[in-house]
Every structure is written in structure tokens, then in C-alpha cells.
Design a protein around this motif. Structure first.
Motif, short mmCIF file in Angstrom:
data_model
loop_
_atom_site.label_atom_id
_atom_site.label_comp_id
_atom_site.label_asym_id
_atom_site.label_seq_id
_atom_site.Cartn_x
_atom_site.Cartn_y
_atom_site.Cartn_z
N GLY A 1 -6.19 -7.80 76.70
CA GLY A 1 -7.39 -7.84 75.85
C GLY A 1 -8.57 -8.37 76.63
N HIS A 2 -9.70 -8.49 75.93
CA HIS A 2 -10.94 -8.91 76.57
C HIS A 2 -11.08 -10.42 76.55
CE1 HIS A 2 -12.06 -4.67 75.91
NE2 HIS A 2 -12.80 -4.84 76.99
N VAL A 3 -11.61 -10.95 77.65
CA VAL A 3 -11.97 -12.37 77.70
C VAL A 3 -13.37 -12.46 78.28
CG1 VAL A 3 -9.65 -13.32 77.87
CG2 VAL A 3 -10.86 -12.66 79.94
N ARG A 4 -14.02 -13.57 77.93
CA ARG A 4 -15.41 -13.71 78.34
C ARG A 4 -15.52 -14.06 79.80
NH1 ARG A 4 -19.96 -15.97 74.99
NH2 ARG A 4 -18.43 -17.06 73.72
N SER A 5 -16.56 -13.50 80.44
CA SER A 5 -16.94 -13.93 81.79
C SER A 5 -18.15 -14.85 81.68
CB SER A 5 -17.26 -12.70 82.64
OG SER A 5 -17.70 -13.09 83.91
N PHE A 6 -19.22 -14.35 81.11
CA PHE A 6 -20.40 -15.18 80.83
C PHE A 6 -21.22 -14.49 79.75
CE2 PHE A 6 -23.70 -12.58 82.80
CZ PHE A 6 -22.97 -11.77 83.65
N ASP A 7 -22.08 -15.25 79.09
CA ASP A 7 -22.92 -14.70 77.99
C ASP A 7 -22.04 -13.81 77.10
OD1 ASP A 7 -25.84 -14.32 80.18
OD2 ASP A 7 -25.03 -16.05 79.13
N ASN A 8 -22.47 -12.55 76.90
CA ASN A 8 -21.63 -11.63 76.14
C ASN A 8 -21.01 -10.57 77.05
OD1 ASN A 8 -21.82 -12.69 73.52
ND2 ASN A 8 -23.86 -11.85 73.28
N TYR B 1 -17.74 -9.41 78.94
CA TYR B 1 -16.30 -9.60 78.86
C TYR B 1 -15.61 -8.64 79.83
CZ TYR B 1 -17.07 -12.23 74.57
OH TYR B 1 -17.47 -13.17 73.66
N TYR B 2 -14.39 -8.95 80.18
CA TYR B 2 -13.60 -8.00 80.97
C TYR B 2 -12.18 -7.97 80.43
CZ TYR B 2 -11.51 -11.86 83.77
OH TYR B 2 -10.83 -12.99 84.18
N ARG C 1 -8.43 -8.27 80.74
CA ARG C 1 -7.59 -9.06 81.64
C ARG C 1 -6.13 -8.69 81.40
NH1 ARG C 1 -7.91 -15.66 82.44
NH2 ARG C 1 -6.60 -15.67 84.30
#
Lengths: 380, 308
Positions: free
Chosen positions: A112-119, A121-122, A124
Motif C-alpha cells: 500500500g501507499h505510505v507518505r514520503s512528504f506533504d501529500n 506517497y509511494y 511500498r
């Protein structure tokens, strides 16, 4: 051979006429205009592409392959027209630097998606089983680019340590128990094995396959290199395992961005003999003032560490997170300052800080043209 | 034993997509808020039966960002990696004289710690950065002034009689604190404790370097990451009758936890003094995975069955 080569770092924005067909979205007039305008700017005969795009929706698999190939052609020509010495296709054939390699491996499942910064996501993935490389995943891509590139090609690939650090680990650490007296050693040991297996089973075979294709320049991307302070020796070990007996056969570049670079020294010096160029991001931290004083060039202080080794220095001179168009004179001064610190201008290679995928093509193209002009002003 | 879901909870895929669309101007702020509210309601449902519930902080970009709305002149700055993760926060750029605009506190709390009619019997968990974390991810303001800012905010939160403030602070493990930092940290907590409300400290990801100091603080609960600390190191010195926030939900792995460890915890500390928490920022895990972890833990805790 010309010294002080200019090159990019990997990504360029994917134009909407490249992405929308794959997302099942309908193209609008703006999308078509972008393709037409850039065909004119880059002097491309793209009737085939424009004919397909005119459908606007319901693209077949064959259509999508053709569109993707044209995106590569456009990106290559953009970089060549900007005047770069080494080029790639802006990663038009890839999804993203992490997802693309993981998709080609067995033993991983996307979670699923997880945050990298701000909005931002990538997606993982978790390593859930033994890692198997199904087949080297850059050869086909390289073959496409080789057909169209007129300049020398440099291919970026994501390194083993970053693939490990950006993945969850359900396999190597499956016996990890919280609260155990050896919990920290167990974690460290699991991560080490994970990284080394990626280096040996995934990166090295990919590099072997690329060398067999005649690739001359390979860039290994390790943005995660300084994430965990006590694992920098592992970063170095994984790189050595990745390159192995290919050292000296190909020009290897190591790209690390947005990191605490001082942490990497002196460990990085162990890569002499394996890696030829070390590329860092500098412009992001620098002032926009002209001049060659330390106060003006604050972003470049870590260059002093390079007086203790003989690497080529990949000098980031363009801030990739801003639409500010660096004047050639600013780039000139950044280069001259770097040359002064190193004491040897021949060691410099000139590039943006990182990939340009967050900038429009207009901005990216102008920045890169100025970069080439800046190099010429500084070094002739 | 209880479960306490500290920190920012991960966003659902629907909210992630809505956030992206909002950034691109494709949906309005009202539509985005609808998605945030949905996530919050689902999260409240997940916490049904808990004695302390959190709103999940679904409209927080990071633990610093909302402060720019309540500190005049504050603005968002460059990205900085969040400790040793692949998550990045933005530095909050302040001035030395920065103080909370008191006239905005009430509205700010309503926006960023929305109340809920679900779990109305439960106490409310308010997550905040502690002093050293706030300093680490801001610029332009010294620690003494940051302490004053945090005091202002917490006093506003204490208006809710059911409040529990949970300060997040990795620095207790990440580095050696200076004597001045320790003095300021203790003073902040002592000042706030005069209000007579509950304060927890939640630390994770590192072996507790400042253990003696950490354990001496006059708070109502102390967090320990058991994926970075062993039972033998921590529990013999753990203050008697203190509440343990045991970091047992592993936010560095998507694997469901082996819950047999909970037996070991109960052998050392009275169950009524144990809250089970994530071991780090839950945002490091996708929402559906974190939900599964919490559900497994809930079933085990309620059934008191810790041998999966």
C-alpha cells in the motif's frame, strides 16, 4: 574526449499524453498541444504519435507501447538539444525508482501507499520470501533508448541499500521478537543480509547484463544512504558487492541526494577503485548570489572532503525543487568555486541536483541549457 | 492491558487519493474534509471500547505543520528527514518572539483535534511534539520560548476535562541530552503537571540513551520501543507504579506481531499499568496493514490470549 561532461540525473516529468492513456483517461486539447509544441521545439517528425493521440481515448496495448516509445524519443531529444553530453530518457519507461525494480522481483508483495512528504506517497512493498530476479529489468529499456540516442547514454539504477531500506522486511526478520536481549543485533543482522542479497542477486546481475549490452556509463542511485548513521558501512559493502568484478569495466557514478553528506566520510573513500564519480546535490543548499566566496557558495562546503580522494565530482548546480531559472553566470560561479576547492577542474562533471521530474519540460529544458552554458563559461 | 494508538494514524487509500487531488486543484477543501472525516470516523470505530481515544490526526501533514496557523509569522520551510526514516517533515520557520495567538487556540483545537460523538465515554488523546522534537524541526526560536509555546497549547487542551496529552519525543533515545535541555524539559512538565492533568511521554526507535532522566520525569506514562530496547535493560529500572506505553506494534514491518511477548510484559508489570502502542509513527505502515495489526491486538487483549 571532452572533459567536464554535463549529464542529467535520471527523471524528467512524464507528459500527460504519456500518462493518461495508461490511466484510462481521455486526452484533452492541452495534452495534444503539448505533444505538437514539443515536436516543433525538438524538430521531431511525430506524425505517428500525433495520429494515435488524436484518438484521445481507448488506446490499445500497441498504441500505449508506441506512445511510451515516443515519450522516450522526446525526452532524449530534449536532453540532447539542451546540449548534455550524457543522456537518458528521463525514465519514461519506468513507473518510479523504487516500484519499477521491485515489480520485476519475486519475493516481494506491495502493501500500500505510505507518505514520503506533504501529500506525496509511494507504494511500498514487503520482502516476504527469498528474492529472485526474474530477468534483468533494464536491458529492454536500454535497447529502446540505444535505438534513438545520438549522444552517449548513462543509465540510472536504484541501488541495493535503498531498495532494502525502502522495503518492509517480513522474511529476513521473521524471527525478530520484541524485547529480546539481542533485538538490536538481530535487526541489524537481518537488514545486512537483506541488503547483501539484493546486491548479489539483483543489482550485480543487472549490471552484468548492461555491461554485456555495451553500456559505458551506469549511475547507481542511493538516496537512502545516510538514513541510518550506523549503517553507512553497510551501504559501502552493498555497493562493492553490487559492482564486484565489473569495477573498471564501466564508468560507475554514485548519486546520493538530500542527505547529511558529512556522515559518509571517510567511508565513501573505500569506493575508490569501484566508483568513478560521486554526485551530490548542492544547489538546493546554496545562495542565488553570484560570486565565488564561501559565504555565497555555502551549499558547496562538503566539497572539501573530496580533497581526500580522487573521485570525479558530480556537481549539482541546478535546484530541482524550484522553477527559479539559474542564470549561466550563477552556474559558472558554482563551478569555479568547486574547481578552486578541489584544486583540479578536470575532476568536475556538471549536473542538476537530482532528477527533474517535478519541473515542467519548459523549466527543465531552460535550466539544462543554462547549465551547459554555465559549464562553458567556467571551463571553456 | 489497554491499547493506545499514539501519533498520526495512516491515511486510507481513499484519503491519500483525495489529498493528491486536492493538491492538484481537482477537489475542494470541503470535499477533502469529507474524506478526512470519514477516516476519522472509521478510526473511532476501530477504537471502540478503548478508554483513551485519538482523532488520528488525519488533517495533519506532520506534527509541526498545524502550528503555523496559530503562531503569527510562522511559515513552512524546507524538508528535513524525520530521524532515520524515509518520511520527511517541513521545518517550521519561527521568530524568537513567536507566541501562540490565544484568540485562535479554541478554533485551532476544534480543527486539529476534532471531537467525536463516538466513544464519548473515552478520554481524548492529544498528540503533540515534545520540546526537543519541536526544536529539531523548527528554526528561529530557542528552546525556552518553545517551552512557552507548548505550555500555551497544552493549557488550551486541558480545558477538556477528559484530556490526556501525549508528547512524542524520539530524542530521549536518539541522542544524549545536555543538562540545560534536561532542565528545560523537566521544568516544562512540572509546570504543566501543576494543572493536575494527565501527561504521557512517548519515545521510540532508539535504545533509551537518557534512561535515568527519562524515568525520573513526573509524567503519568512513559513509552518504550521494545523493538529497540530489551526487557532486561528496561523493566528492572522502570519506575514502580508508573504506566508503561509499550511499543509493541512494529511500524517498521508489515508482518502481524507475535503476541507472546505480552506474557513477558505482564510478568514484569501489572497489566493495569500497561498501554500497548505503536513502536513508532504509524504513518510508516499502510492503513489497511495497521488496521489489521490493531484488530489482532484487540482480539488478543480482550480475550487475554497472547499465544497466537
Amino acid at each position: 574526449m571532452r572533459k567536464n561532461l554535463t549529464h542529467e540525473i535520471g527523471s524528467l516529468a512524464k507528459p500527460s499524453w504519456r500518462t493518461k492513456p495508461f490511466l484510462g483517461k481521455t486526452l484533452d486539447d492541452r495534452d495534444l498541444c503539448h505533444a505538437e509544441d514539443w515536436a516543433k521545439k525538438l524538430d521531431i517528425e511525430s506524425a505517428e504519435l500525433l495520429g494515435i493521440l488524436a484518438k484521445r481515448h481507448d488506446f490499445s496495448q500497441k498504441d500505449k507501447e508506441i506512445i511510451s516509445r515516443w515519450a522516450t524519443i522526446y525526452a532524449l531529444l530534449l536532453l540532447e538539444k539542451a546540449g548534455l553530453d550524457l543522456v537518458w530518457d528521463g525514465e519514461q519507461q519506468r513507473v518510479e525508482m523504487y516500484e519499477y525494480p521491485i515489480q520485476h522481483l519475486s519475493g516481494f508483495v506491495f502493501k500500500g501507499h505510505v507518505r514520503s512528504f506533504d501529500n506525496k506517497y509511494y507504494r511500498r512493498a514487503a520482502c516476504v520470501d527469498e528474492i529472485v530476479l526474474n530477468e534483468p529489468y533494464h536491458v529492454k529499456e536500454y535497447g529502446i533508448i540505444q535505438q534513438f540516442a545520438k549522444k552517449r547514454i548513462k543509465i540510472p539504477i536504484t541501488g541495493a541499500y535503498t531498495l532494502m531500506d525502502w522495503s518492509y522486511d517480513e522474511y529476513y526478520s521473521q524471527h525478530l521478537l520484541p524485547g529480546k536481549s539481542t533485538i538490536r543485533e538481530d535487526k541489524r543482522s537481518a537488514r545486512k543480509q537483506f541488503a547483501i542479497d539484493l546486491a548479489r542477486k539483483v543489482i550485480y546481475p543487472n549490471l552484468v547484463a548492461l555491461c554485456a549490452q555495451g553500456v559505458q556509463y551506469i549511475q547507481i542511485d542511493e538516496p537512502a544512504a545516510t538514513t541510518k548513521m550506523d549503517e553507512i558501512p553497510l551501504v559501502i559493502e552493498a555497493l562493492k558487492e553490487s559492482i564486484g568484478d565489473l569495477a573498471g569495466k564501466v564508468f560507475f557514478s554514485l548519486h546520493i541526494c538530500f542527505s547529511d553528506y558529512f556522515r559518509l566520510f571517510p567511508y565513501l573513500n573505500e569506493l575508490e577503485g569501484f566508483v568513478n564519480e560521486i554526485h551530490f546535490e548542492f544547489a538546493n543548499r546554496d545562495t542565488k548570489e553570484l560570486g565565488c566566496s564561501p559565504e555565497q557558495r555555502v551549499g558547496y562546503e562538503v566539497l572539501r572532503e573530496f580533497t581526500q580522494n580522487r573521485f570525479f565530482v558530480g556537481l549539482g548546480v541546478l535546484d530541482v525543487h524550484s522553477d527559479f531559472i539559474e542564470p549561466p553566470e550563477l552556474i559558472r560561479d558554482r563551478i569555479l568555486y568547486a574547481a578552486k576547492i578541489l584544486g583540479d577542474a578536470d575532476r568536475l562533471m556538471i549536473a542538476p541536483d537530482c532528477g527533474l521530474r517535478t519541473r515542467s519540460w519548459e523549466v527543465a529544458f531552460t535550466k539544462l541549457r543554462h547549465m551547459v552554458k554555465g559549464r562553458d563559461l567556467a571551463l571553456g | 492491558m489497554e491499547i493506545l494508538l499514539t501519533g498520526q494514524y495512516p491515511r486510507s487509500e481513499a484519503l491519500i487519493e483525495a489529498s493528491r487531488r486536492f493538491d492538484r486543484g481537482l477537489i475542494s477543501s470541503a470535499e477533502l474534509k469529507n474524506h478526512q472525516d470519514k477516516d476519522r470516523l472509521d478510526f473511532e470505530e476501530l477504537q471502540k471500547g478503548f478508554h483513551i481515544c485519538s482523532s488520528g490526526l488525519f488533517n495533519w501533514a506532520d506534527l509541526m505543520r498545524p502550528f503555523q496557523e496559530i503562531l503569527p509569522g510562522a511559515r513552512c520551510g524546507p524538508l528535513k528527514r524525520f530521524y532515520e526514516t524515509n518520511l520527511f517533515w517541513r521545518l517550521l520557520e519561527l521568530q524568537e518572539s513567536s507566541r501562540i495567538d490565544e484568540s485562535k487556540i479554541e478554533e485551532w483545537i476544534k480543527t486539529y483535534f476534532p471531537s467525536s460523538s463516538a466513544n464519548s465515554q473515552a478520554r481524548r488523546l492529544y498528540n503533540l511534539p515534545f520540546l526537543y522534537l519541536f526544536k529539531e524541526y523548527s528554526q528561529g526560536c530557542n528552546m525556552e520560548n518553545i517551552a512557552l509555546i507548548l505550555e500555551q497549547i497544552v493549557r488550551g487542551l486541558f480545558v477538556n476535562k477528559k484530556s490526556v496529552v501525549c508528547f512524542y519525543e524520539p530524542a530521549f533515545g536518539a541522542r544524549e541530552l545536555t543538562e540545560q535541555e534536561k532542565t528545560l524539559g523537566r521544568l516544562l512538565i512540572e509546570n504543566l503537571k501543576k494543572e493536575g492533568k494527565s501527561i504521557y511521554l512517548w519515545s521510540n526507535f532508539y535504545p533509551l540513551k537518557n534512561r535515568k532522566f527519562y524515568f525520573s520525569l513526573p509524567v503519568d506514562g512513559l513509552g518504550v520501543d521494545f523493538y529497540a530496547n530489551s526487557v532486561e535493560e528496561i523493566l528492572p529500572d522502570f519506575p514502580k507504579n508508573q504506566t508503561l506505553l509499550a511499543g509493541v506494534l512494529n511500524t517498521e514491518s508489515t508482518a502481524l506481531e507475535d503476541l507472546s511477548f505480552l506474557n513477558q510484559l505482564k510478568e514484569n508489570i501489572s497489566a493495569q499499568n500497561i498501554f500497548l502502542t505503536p513502536n513508532g509513527p504509524s504513518e510508516l505502515i499502510p492503513r489497511q496493514v495497521m488496521d489489521q495489526k490493531v484488530k489482532q491486538l484487540k482480539e488478543a487483549v480482550y480475550a487475554e490470549k497472547f499465544n497466537p
